[in-house]
Motif scaffolding. Structure first.
Motif, PDB file in Angstrom:
ATOM      1  N   ASP A 111       0.809  -1.224   0.000  1.00  0.00           N
ATOM      2  CA  ASP A 111       0.000   0.000   0.000  1.00  0.00           C
ATOM      3  C   ASP A 111       0.840   1.272   0.000  1.00  0.00           C
ATOM      4  O   ASP A 111       0.334   2.361  -0.252  1.00  0.00           O
ATOM      5  CB  ASP A 111      -0.976   0.008   1.174  1.00  0.00           C
ATOM      6  CG  ASP A 111      -0.288   0.046   2.536  1.00  0.00           C
ATOM      7  OD1 ASP A 111       0.935  -0.189   2.591  1.00  0.00           O
ATOM      8  OD2 ASP A 111      -0.976   0.304   3.533  1.00  0.00           O
ATOM      9  N   TRP A 114       4.220   3.501  -4.939  1.00  0.00           N
ATOM     10  CA  TRP A 114       3.657   4.468  -5.889  1.00  0.00           C
ATOM     11  C   TRP A 114       4.550   4.548  -7.118  1.00  0.00           C
ATOM     12  O   TRP A 114       5.763   4.394  -7.005  1.00  0.00           O
ATOM     13  CB  TRP A 114       3.572   5.872  -5.267  1.00  0.00           C
ATOM     14  CG  TRP A 114       2.616   5.987  -4.123  1.00  0.00           C
ATOM     15  CD1 TRP A 114       2.785   5.517  -2.853  1.00  0.00           C
ATOM     16  CD2 TRP A 114       1.333   6.616  -4.147  1.00  0.00           C
ATOM     17  NE1 TRP A 114       1.692   5.818  -2.081  1.00  0.00           N
ATOM     18  CE2 TRP A 114       0.782   6.492  -2.853  1.00  0.00           C
ATOM     19  CE3 TRP A 114       0.602   7.287  -5.135  1.00  0.00           C
ATOM     20  CZ2 TRP A 114      -0.473   7.006  -2.528  1.00  0.00           C
ATOM     21  CZ3 TRP A 114      -0.642   7.791  -4.816  1.00  0.00           C
ATOM     22  CH2 TRP A 114      -1.161   7.647  -3.529  1.00  0.00           C
ATOM     23  N   PRO A 144      -1.038   5.216  -7.322  1.00  0.00           N
ATOM     24  CA  PRO A 144      -0.797   4.190  -6.306  1.00  0.00           C
ATOM     25  C   PRO A 144      -0.773   2.821  -6.968  1.00  0.00           C
ATOM     26  O   PRO A 144      -1.622   2.515  -7.806  1.00  0.00           O
ATOM     27  CB  PRO A 144      -2.001   4.333  -5.371  1.00  0.00           C
ATOM     28  CG  PRO A 144      -3.092   4.866  -6.247  1.00  0.00           C
ATOM     29  CD  PRO A 144      -2.404   5.773  -7.230  1.00  0.00           C
ATOM     30  N   HIS A 150      -6.364   1.973  -2.524  1.00  0.00           N
ATOM     31  CA  HIS A 150      -6.440   3.435  -2.608  1.00  0.00           C
ATOM     32  C   HIS A 150      -7.594   3.944  -3.471  1.00  0.00           C
ATOM     33  O   HIS A 150      -7.981   5.102  -3.345  1.00  0.00           O
ATOM     34  CB  HIS A 150      -5.130   3.998  -3.172  1.00  0.00           C
ATOM     35  CG  HIS A 150      -3.957   3.870  -2.256  1.00  0.00           C
ATOM     36  ND1 HIS A 150      -3.643   4.822  -1.300  1.00  0.00           N
ATOM     37  CD2 HIS A 150      -3.016   2.907  -2.142  1.00  0.00           C
ATOM     38  CE1 HIS A 150      -2.559   4.446  -0.646  1.00  0.00           C
ATOM     39  NE2 HIS A 150      -2.158   3.288  -1.144  1.00  0.00           N
TER      40      HIS A 150
END
Length: 239
Positions: A111, A114, A144, A150
């Protein structure tokens, strides 16, 4: 014949033995047809059946890849909504799962991962972990890598691979160009190539790093112009 041989010696992809090929109707088309080929002797043979794909919502434009720069046609720019035309190395495979069926280098996205599409950033056109580079380094990025976490459960980056466009991160020349899953057959992308999950799974299981796979995207007119000199597959040999 001698001039043709000399040209072939300069091709940066002449040692590649696998090719993912996308042909679009024209520079402004947001869709195309994907085929895959294996090099057999001096030619190419089909490896995967032709499949409809979507590309950039604004069409395509010449990016920065393995081929020599081309002046005839649009040039790829950050945020233009165009897929990158040209010949590119296939980079790392990425996805949400810890492991997938592929022999290619694979990175399980977290998570905090990017892809930086902020022009001028020192990390422009790189996938980075904000835990390592800091939150400020990814500030303003719209990419992301865990879109499921996200972006409301989005599955488009569940599995995919990097298309090595603008690998050196030249400012303003486009970033974060991937092949990934499509949301639907009618939804174009911001500049990537999107396809159904079974097709992507087949590609990822088929590609081998030792065969140096390349990704090629061209409008039909450019394909007709460059097919012979770039030693690309003849479309008549498709399944």
């Amino acid at each position: 014949m001698a001039s043709a041989m000399a040209a072939s010696e300069t091709l940066a992809w002449q040692s590649s033995r696998q090719m993912v090929l996308v042909i679009t109707p024209d520079w402004n088309a947001d869709h195309g047809v994907l085929r895959a080929y294996e090099r057999s002797g001096d030619g190419w043979k089909p490896a995967i059946k032709a499949q409809a794909v979507t590309v950039g919502r604004s069409g395509s434009a010449w990016g920065i890849g393995l081929n020599e720069p081309q002046s005839a046609g649009p040039q790829k720019r950050e945020g233009d909504g165009r897929a990158a035309a040209g010949v590119y190395r296939v980079g790392d495979v990425f996805g949400y799962a810890d492991k997938i069926d592929t022999r290619m280098p694979y990175e399980a996205m977290q998570d905090t991962d990017w892809c930086v599409d902020v022009d001028g950033s020192p990390y422009y056109n790189q996938i980075v972990d904000s835990k390592k580079v800091g939150e400020k380094a990814v500030q303003g990025s719209s990419e992301p890598m865990r879109r499921d976490l996200h972006v409301d459960g989005d599955q488009r980056y569940k599995i995919g691979f990097v298309i090595e466009q603008n690998a050196k991160g030249q400012r303003g020349s486009g970033s974060c160009i991937f092949a990934h899953l499509w949301e639907s057959p009618t939804d174009a992308t911001a500049g990537c190539t999107a396809m159904p999950e079974p097709v992507m799974q087949h590609l990822l299981a088929w590609m081998k790093p030792e065969d140096q796979p390349v990704f090629v995207l061209l409008p039909q007119s450019e394909y007709a112009r460059l097919q012979a000199s770039w030693h690309l597959p003849k479309l008549g040999a498709q399944p």
